[in-house]
Design an enzyme around this catalytic site. Structure first.
Site, PDB file in Angstrom:
ATOM      1  N   LYS A  73      12.434 -35.229 -11.048  1.00 22.53           N
ATOM      2  CA  LYS A  73      11.917 -35.619  -9.666  1.00 22.53           C
ATOM      3  C   LYS A  73      12.779 -34.963  -8.697  1.00 22.53           C
ATOM      4  O   LYS A  73      12.470 -34.586  -7.534  1.00 22.53           O
ATOM      5  CB  LYS A  73      12.101 -37.051  -9.562  1.00 22.53           C
ATOM      6  N   HIS A 210      20.638 -47.532 -12.705  1.00 24.11           N
ATOM      7  CA  HIS A 210      20.952 -46.557 -11.830  1.00 24.11           C
ATOM      8  C   HIS A 210      21.822 -46.955 -10.844  1.00 24.11           C
ATOM      9  O   HIS A 210      21.568 -48.171 -10.263  1.00 24.11           O
ATOM     10  CB  HIS A 210      19.515 -46.136 -11.071  1.00 24.11           C
ATOM     11  N   GLU A 287      20.517 -39.427 -16.648  1.00 22.96           N
ATOM     12  CA  GLU A 287      19.571 -38.992 -16.139  1.00 22.96           C
ATOM     13  C   GLU A 287      19.818 -38.129 -14.753  1.00 22.96           C
ATOM     14  O   GLU A 287      19.608 -38.554 -13.488  1.00 22.96           O
ATOM     15  CB  GLU A 287      18.379 -40.060 -15.801  1.00 22.96           C
TER      16      GLU A 287
HETATM   17  C1  LIG Z   1      15.278 -43.706 -12.635  1.00 25.78           C
HETATM   18  C2  LIG Z   1      16.049 -42.614 -12.069  1.00 25.78           C
HETATM   19  N1  LIG Z   1      16.771 -41.645 -12.803  1.00 25.78           N
HETATM   20  C3  LIG Z   1      17.524 -40.568 -12.487  1.00 25.78           C
HETATM   21  C4  LIG Z   1      17.268 -40.322 -11.025  1.00 25.78           C
HETATM   22  C5  LIG Z   1      17.931 -39.145 -10.553  1.00 25.78           C
HETATM   23  O1  LIG Z   1      19.191 -39.468  -9.588  1.00 25.78           O
HETATM   24  P1  LIG Z   1      20.116 -38.459  -9.016  1.00 25.78           P
HETATM   25  O2  LIG Z   1      19.358 -37.517  -8.494  1.00 25.78           O
HETATM   26  O3  LIG Z   1      21.068 -39.316  -8.290  1.00 25.78           O
HETATM   27  O4  LIG Z   1      21.011 -38.306 -10.262  1.00 25.78           O
HETATM   28  C6  LIG Z   1      16.624 -41.186 -10.176  1.00 25.78           C
HETATM   29  C7  LIG Z   1      16.444 -40.839  -8.620  1.00 25.78           C
HETATM   30  O5  LIG Z   1      15.790 -41.506  -7.923  1.00 25.78           O
HETATM   31  C8  LIG Z   1      15.883 -42.142 -10.517  1.00 25.78           C
HETATM   32  O6  LIG Z   1      15.076 -42.974  -9.869  1.00 25.78           O
END
Ligand SMILES: Cc1ncc(COP(=O)(O)O)c(C=O)c1O
Length: 406
Positions: A73, A210, A287
């Protein structure tokens, strides 16, 4: 003065604080940006694959016990997914479209090998899934997260072959983007939820959390690992021995400014806590999204207008919050604009190209006051949650994406 003449000063005066040259990835120089803009036009979104590989290597170097699952994402560009795949990354997907980006990379494998790869290297990390999503995923026996009873019932009905990971609600204090009010099981209910899934014939393989995106408060990770360790202990004490995975989520901060402590410092805290509390037989994954991609992209835009409003210098550029700078709205992120040209500077407002008054990129950046229409600006560290939410609002198309060092 033309831009390349100014650029010459820029290169010679590499310590000039006005240009922050040291912070530009050395592989994409201002000269490169100007050349790319001359070739492809603007607005331009330049993705540096060497920086992606470097960030992935840094993550794995400082967190050797943790396998990185890139959170697509953060930037779903297929070329980014391909580069991180080649570098050895696993993937966090949160929609069927993201899942298909990964699946498309596995076309040379047999159906059994594809299933094996997905089983080992993909987590569907959205705790709330549509029933049709679960039906589509089930054939791959994926790992999926959940955080409530209703979701257990859905998984039982539509994806009974999935492996489950319970997402815990943990402190997001000090994170730029807060997630804990939307997702995460109350820790007090964790053991009961795991037992409920077990009673329904499902397998809970681990825990996840998270700590909030762009978390500069490292204590969040420490507290979350401590909490997970406690729940592991409680569950094992109840005779449940199928949990062998801890997913420490995303949140790893990008170095947007000097206030962000080095990643190595965060890694030290995480490693110490994992070593102290998490049994050796527990596999650790994470993640990371922003950390891998934020510094790997630079936006180049063009000044299309200039005005004095209420006594303040205003520039209008051909990219804005409906496009590459959408992270200002959706990610609560502030990107800084920099000029290729030198000159006496002042605090400016910079607007995007649309008719919407919301389309404001900055009201506080210091830019040379002698910039003219058709001069270019650039913005570093704009790889995460930026173009991901780009639109065609007002008829303005998204920036052209260019890949370098692929
Ligand atoms: C479930 C989950 N994992 C990983 C991420 C990635 O987070 P980051 O970009 O802060 O590493 C997000 C971001 O919203 C998330 O919702």
């Amino acid at each position: 003065m033309n831009q390349s003449a100014c650029l010459k000063n820029y290169s010679e005066d590499s310590d000039s604080s006005a240009f922050h040259q040291a912070k530009i990835p050395p592989t994409v120089t201002p000269e490169t940006l100007l050349e790319l803009a001359a070739t492809h036009g603007t607005p331009l979104f330049v993705i540096d694959h060497q920086e992606l590989r470097k960030n992935y290597a840094t993550f794995q170097k400082y967190l050797p016990r943790v396998q990185a699952y890139y959170a697509i994402k953060a930037n779903p560009d297929p070329a980014i997914v391909q580069t991180l795949f080649n570098a050895g990354a696993s993937f966090d997907v949160s929609s069927i479209a993201e899942f298909q980006l990964v699946h498309a990379l596995l076309q040379d494998l047999s159906p059994e090998e594809q299933q094996d790869w997905i089983w080992n290297k993909v987590i569907y990390a959205h705790p709330i899934k549509a029933t049709e999503t679960l039906t589509t995923l089930n054939q791959y026996k994926p790992l999926v997260t959940f955080d409530n009873r209703e979701e257990i019932d859905k998984i039982k009905k539509y994806a009974p072959d999935a492996g489950l990971v319970l997402r815990l609600r943990v402190s997001n204090a000090g994170a730029m983007v807060e997630l804990s009010s939307k997702f995460g099981a109350d820790p007090a209910e964790a053991v009961a939820l795991i037992m409920e899934a077990e009673q329904q014939g499902l397998t809970v393989e681990g825990l996840s959390f998270h700590v909030g995106s762009q978390t500069t408060n490292f204590e969040n990770y420490v507290q979350a690992i401590d909490l997970a360790a406690l729940i592991f202990k409680q569950v094992r004490a109840q005779g449940y021995s199928k949990m062998n995975l801890l997913d420490i989520g995303g949140g790893f901060p990008a170095p947007y400014d000097a206030s962000v402590q080095p990643f190595s410092e965060l890694a030290k805290r995480i490693n110490a806590e994992l070593e102290r509390l998490i049994p050796k037989d527990v596999q650790i994954i994470a993640e990371p999204g922003r950390f891998l991609v934020a510094t790997a992209a630079i936006a180049v835009s063009k000044i299309i207008g200039k005005a004095i409003r209420h006594g303040k210098l205003c520039y209008y550029i051909n990219d804005g919050v409906y496009h590459t700078f959408s992270g200002i709205i959706f990610d609560h992120c502030q990107y800084h604009l920099e000029a290729f040209k030198d000159g006496p500077s002042e605090i400016c407002t910079v607007f995007g190209p649309t008719c919407d008054g919301l389309d404001v990129i900055t009201m506080t950046d210091e830019l040379p006051s002698n910039l003219e229409c058709d001069d270019l600006l650039y913005s570093r560290n704009i790889g995460a949650y930026s173009g991901a939410t780009s639109t065609y609002f007002n008829g303005f198309p998204p920036a052209t994406v260019v890949h370098v060092n692929r």
